[in-house]
Design a protein around this motif. Structure first.
Motif, PDB file in Angstrom:
ATOM      1  N   ALA A  16      47.192  43.313  79.095  1.00  0.00           N
ATOM      2  CA  ALA A  16      47.571  41.958  78.701  1.00  0.00           C
ATOM      3  C   ALA A  16      48.794  41.980  77.790  1.00  0.00           C
ATOM      4  O   ALA A  16      49.492  40.987  77.672  1.00  0.00           O
ATOM      5  CB  ALA A  16      46.406  41.281  77.992  1.00  0.00           C
ATOM      6  N   ALA A  17      49.065  43.111  77.141  1.00  0.00           N
ATOM      7  CA  ALA A  17      50.184  43.200  76.213  1.00  0.00           C
ATOM      8  C   ALA A  17      51.406  43.862  76.841  1.00  0.00           C
ATOM      9  O   ALA A  17      52.414  44.019  76.188  1.00  0.00           O
ATOM     10  CB  ALA A  17      49.759  43.996  74.981  1.00  0.00           C
ATOM     11  N   ALA A  18      51.326  44.266  78.109  1.00  0.00           N
ATOM     12  CA  ALA A  18      52.417  45.004  78.735  1.00  0.00           C
ATOM     13  C   ALA A  18      53.234  44.110  79.652  1.00  0.00           C
ATOM     14  O   ALA A  18      52.740  43.141  80.214  1.00  0.00           O
ATOM     15  CB  ALA A  18      51.847  46.173  79.536  1.00  0.00           C
ATOM     16  N   ASP A  19      54.502  44.463  79.794  1.00  0.00           N
ATOM     17  CA  ASP A  19      55.327  43.771  80.774  1.00  0.00           C
ATOM     18  C   ASP A  19      55.126  44.443  82.134  1.00  0.00           C
ATOM     19  O   ASP A  19      54.444  45.465  82.245  1.00  0.00           O
ATOM     20  CB  ASP A  19      56.790  43.798  80.355  1.00  0.00           C
ATOM     21  CG  ASP A  19      57.330  45.210  80.244  1.00  0.00           C
ATOM     22  OD1 ASP A  19      58.509  45.409  80.542  1.00  0.00           O
ATOM     23  OD2 ASP A  19      56.562  46.106  79.858  1.00  0.00           O
ATOM     24  N   LEU A  20      55.712  43.897  83.186  1.00  0.00           N
ATOM     25  CA  LEU A  20      55.479  44.412  84.534  1.00  0.00           C
ATOM     26  C   LEU A  20      55.973  45.841  84.682  1.00  0.00           C
ATOM     27  O   LEU A  20      55.325  46.659  85.340  1.00  0.00           O
ATOM     28  CB  LEU A  20      56.137  43.503  85.576  1.00  0.00           C
ATOM     29  CG  LEU A  20      55.893  43.885  87.032  1.00  0.00           C
ATOM     30  CD1 LEU A  20      54.397  43.871  87.339  1.00  0.00           C
ATOM     31  CD2 LEU A  20      56.633  42.965  87.964  1.00  0.00           C
ATOM     32  N   GLU A  31      55.073  47.757  92.246  1.00  0.00           N
ATOM     33  CA  GLU A  31      56.451  47.344  91.980  1.00  0.00           C
ATOM     34  C   GLU A  31      56.775  46.102  92.808  1.00  0.00           C
ATOM     35  O   GLU A  31      56.412  46.027  93.987  1.00  0.00           O
ATOM     36  CB  GLU A  31      57.395  48.488  92.354  1.00  0.00           C
ATOM     37  CG  GLU A  31      58.758  48.345  91.762  1.00  0.00           C
ATOM     38  CD  GLU A  31      59.557  49.633  91.872  1.00  0.00           C
ATOM     39  OE1 GLU A  31      60.774  49.514  91.949  1.00  0.00           O
ATOM     40  OE2 GLU A  31      58.959  50.714  91.877  1.00  0.00           O
ATOM     41  N   PRO A  32      57.427  45.100  92.217  1.00  0.00           N
ATOM     42  CA  PRO A  32      57.716  43.875  92.968  1.00  0.00           C
ATOM     43  C   PRO A  32      58.730  44.147  94.070  1.00  0.00           C
ATOM     44  O   PRO A  32      59.581  45.023  93.942  1.00  0.00           O
ATOM     45  CB  PRO A  32      58.281  42.931  91.913  1.00  0.00           C
ATOM     46  CG  PRO A  32      58.783  43.806  90.835  1.00  0.00           C
ATOM     47  CD  PRO A  32      57.918  45.032  90.855  1.00  0.00           C
TER      48      PRO A  32
END
Length: 59
Positions: A16-20, A31-32
């Motif tokens: 919840a505290a991490a970016d993608l 990976e997007p």
């Protein structure tokens, strides 16, 4: 301050505290996809054709 005195960077384990990017590194997300560039980016917009007024008003 010497470089040896600094603590190494560790990614946050809380998703919840991490970016993608961090979540991809931790294996929590995929990976997007990279969007495909447009082949014709400067086309005119496809507007619906204008309806001309009936000169005889339906008579």
């Amino acid at each position: 301050m010497d470089d040896l005195d600094q603590r190494p960077h560790v990614p946050r384990p809380d998703e919840a505290a991490a970016d993608l990017g961090t979540m991809v590194e931790l294996g929590m997300a995929e990976e997007p996809p990279v969007p495909v560039p447009s082949t014709a980016p400067f086309l005119e917009p496809a507007w619906p054709p204008e309806v001309e007024a009936d000169p005889y008003d339906g008579a």
